[in-house]
Each structure stands twice: as C-alpha cells, then as structure tokens.
Design a protein around this motif. Structure first.
Motif, mmCIF file in Angstrom:
data_model
loop_
_atom_site.group_PDB
_atom_site.id
_atom_site.type_symbol
_atom_site.label_atom_id
_atom_site.label_comp_id
_atom_site.label_asym_id
_atom_site.label_seq_id
_atom_site.Cartn_x
_atom_site.Cartn_y
_atom_site.Cartn_z
ATOM 1 N N TYR A 132 1.110 5.966 1.636
ATOM 2 C CA TYR A 132 0.870 5.882 3.074
ATOM 3 C C TYR A 132 1.420 4.568 3.615
ATOM 4 C CZ TYR A 132 -2.581 9.621 2.380
ATOM 5 O OH TYR A 132 -3.205 10.797 2.063
ATOM 6 N N SER A 133 1.957 4.596 4.826
ATOM 7 C CA SER A 133 2.419 3.367 5.458
ATOM 8 C C SER A 133 1.204 2.585 5.942
ATOM 9 C CB SER A 133 3.324 3.694 6.647
ATOM 10 O OG SER A 133 2.566 4.277 7.700
ATOM 11 N N ASP A 149 -7.344 1.329 11.163
ATOM 12 C CA ASP A 149 -8.370 1.963 12.005
ATOM 13 C C ASP A 149 -9.010 3.191 11.359
ATOM 14 O OD1 ASP A 149 -8.294 0.106 14.081
ATOM 15 O OD2 ASP A 149 -6.682 1.172 15.122
ATOM 16 N N GLN A 150 -8.631 3.495 10.114
ATOM 17 C CA GLN A 150 -9.274 4.594 9.387
ATOM 18 C C GLN A 150 -10.390 4.024 8.514
ATOM 19 O OE1 GLN A 150 -8.231 7.773 10.069
ATOM 20 N NE2 GLN A 150 -6.894 6.696 11.518
ATOM 21 N N CYS A 184 0.830 -1.210 0.000
ATOM 22 C CA CYS A 184 0.000 0.000 0.000
ATOM 23 C C CYS A 184 0.862 1.257 0.000
ATOM 24 C CB CYS A 184 -0.953 0.004 1.189
ATOM 25 S SG CYS A 184 -0.177 0.344 2.777
ATOM 26 N N GLU A 185 2.045 1.175 0.603
ATOM 27 C CA GLU A 185 2.905 2.356 0.649
ATOM 28 C C GLU A 185 3.458 2.690 -0.731
ATOM 29 O OE1 GLU A 185 6.217 4.392 3.573
ATOM 30 O OE2 GLU A 185 5.736 2.268 3.805
ATOM 31 N N PHE A 196 -10.267 7.746 1.961
ATOM 32 C CA PHE A 196 -9.117 7.836 1.061
ATOM 33 C C PHE A 196 -9.539 7.860 -0.414
ATOM 34 C CE2 PHE A 196 -7.493 5.975 4.967
ATOM 35 C CZ PHE A 196 -6.322 6.679 5.180
ATOM 36 N N HIS A 205 -3.503 9.861 -3.536
ATOM 37 C CA HIS A 205 -2.146 9.543 -3.079
ATOM 38 C C HIS A 205 -1.725 10.562 -2.029
ATOM 39 C CE1 HIS A 205 2.245 8.978 -3.271
ATOM 40 N NE2 HIS A 205 1.991 7.809 -3.835
ATOM 41 N N ARG A 206 -0.778 10.190 -1.218
ATOM 42 C CA ARG A 206 -0.309 11.101 -0.179
ATOM 43 C C ARG A 206 0.229 12.407 -0.763
ATOM 44 N NH1 ARG A 206 2.759 9.042 5.194
ATOM 45 N NH2 ARG A 206 2.518 10.952 6.421
ATOM 46 N N GLY A 214 0.459 1.657 8.810
ATOM 47 C CA GLY A 214 -0.037 2.252 10.039
ATOM 48 C C GLY A 214 -0.921 3.463 9.816
ATOM 49 N N ASP A 215 -0.721 4.150 8.699
ATOM 50 C CA ASP A 215 -1.559 5.310 8.378
ATOM 51 C C ASP A 215 -2.979 4.892 8.011
ATOM 52 O OD1 ASP A 215 0.544 7.164 8.705
ATOM 53 O OD2 ASP A 215 1.222 6.861 6.646
ATOM 54 N N PHE A 216 -3.123 3.661 7.510
ATOM 55 C CA PHE A 216 -4.430 3.167 7.075
ATOM 56 C C PHE A 216 -5.230 2.507 8.192
ATOM 57 C CE2 PHE A 216 -2.781 3.141 2.604
ATOM 58 C CZ PHE A 216 -3.844 3.788 2.006
#
Length: 202
Positions: free
Chosen positions: A43-44, A50-51, A37-38, A56, A87-88, A46-48
C-alpha cells in the motif's frame, strides 16, 4: 546544529529506512507512514493515512495487537512484538515491532520490520530445503518476498547472470516453471507440513 536541521535529517533517514515507520494517534488512526510501507505491505502511504491501523492486521492477531497497543499507550517502550498484516495482494506479512508513546505529540511511533522470509524459512519442512545448496537458500528467501530479480541480486551482492542462474536452478529442482508455481508449492507444503521427499514417497 539547529534543531530544525536535525529534524530534517531524521525525516530523511526515515524515508530511506527499509523498515516502515508509523505514527498512530491514541485512537488507533494512522497519521503518517514512511515510504517503506509500500515495499512491505503493498500500500502507498496515502492508502494508510487516516485509516485505523487495526484494520490492516490479520483478524487472528487483532486481539493481541490491541493489548500491545494498550501497553504502548501506558508509556511502556515495547520491542519485539510480532504480528501479521494483510498485504495488498492478499498474503500475510509477518512484522516485528519496536514502539513507544510520544506523550507531548500524543502519538505512538512504531517501527515495523518485515520478517516474512525468515518465518517462512523457519516453518518450512526440512525436506523442502534439503534439495538446495546454501547460496540457493538465500536466493529462495528473497524469491518468497516481493523482491524482483534485480533487487535479489543487489541485496545478495551477486551478478545478475549468477542470480538468474540460481533462480533457474531452484525452479528446476522444485519442478516449477516460475515464481507463481514456486509460491504455490511452498504454501501447499507449508500448510500440509509435508516435505517434498515425503510427498514423493507416497
């Protein structure tokens, strides 16, 4: 082979897959994503986690995405749904999905494949590509992604020096100094629907 070993092998395969694998609960909250995904979204993992996955998605694609999620939650295996994620770096990423609902785990699993380069190439005005040779077009597809020069060489099976030569030639043909200029030109031509030859003729 023990089931635990099989599960470990599957998890390892997911970690090395170039496609991003998401596990999302019935409320749309992300529970797990694979490392790819990164590379695709910037995004890492961890960024995804629980969101809400819908947050996105590009706003224009959210309604269709919600409808697709309902189909998956209803137990229908879905293949080929396409939408755009942000994308970030702020750009749109085109992804095509394969998804299904895991009733026992109460999770939907989705495999996202990045098709951004393909969509940009298909949408490009023909005149924009006509100045390039076939091998240069393959390099261009990857130049329009986040792949660096070394990664482009590896993916196309080219020597680093050959790849650098192709990239330099592409910049020269388009009259830009680097990747930022190329992207700016590409996006401008894409939004206007006008090829290089047409704009030069004005």
């Amino acid at each position: 082979m023990k089931s635990e070993l099989i599960e470990d092998l599957v998890a390892t395969a997911a970690d090395y897959s170039p496609d991003a694998i998401f596990l999302v609960n019935e409320h749309g909250r992300i529970r797990h994503v694979s490392p790819a995904c990164e590379d695709i979204f910037g995004y890492s993992p961890g960024d995804f986690v629980d969101q809400f996955i819908i947050d996105f998605v590009v706003p224009a694609d959210q309604d269709a995405t919600r409808q697709e999620a309902k189909e998956v939650l209803a137990g229908r295996k879905r293949v080929g749904f396409e939408n755009r994620y942000r994308h970030r770096n702020g750009e749109d990423v085109y992804v095509t999905w394969s998804a299904r609902w895991l009733e026992h785990e109460r999770l939907r699993v989705g495999v996202a494949r990045d098709v951004t380069a393909l969509r940009r190439r298909q949408a490009a005005p023909p005149a924009l590509l006509s100045v390039l040779a076939r091998h240069e077009r393959k390099v261009l597809e990857l130049l329009l992604t986040d792949a660096n020069e070394k990664q482009i060489a590896e993916r196309l099976g080219l020597a680093a020096s050959t790849t650098h030569s192709y990239i330099t030639g592409i910049f020269r043909k388009y009259g830009v100094r680097g990747r930022a200029g190329l992207m700016s030109l590409w996006l401008k031509q894409f939004s206007n629907g006008i090829g290089i030859a047409q704009s030069d003729g004005r």
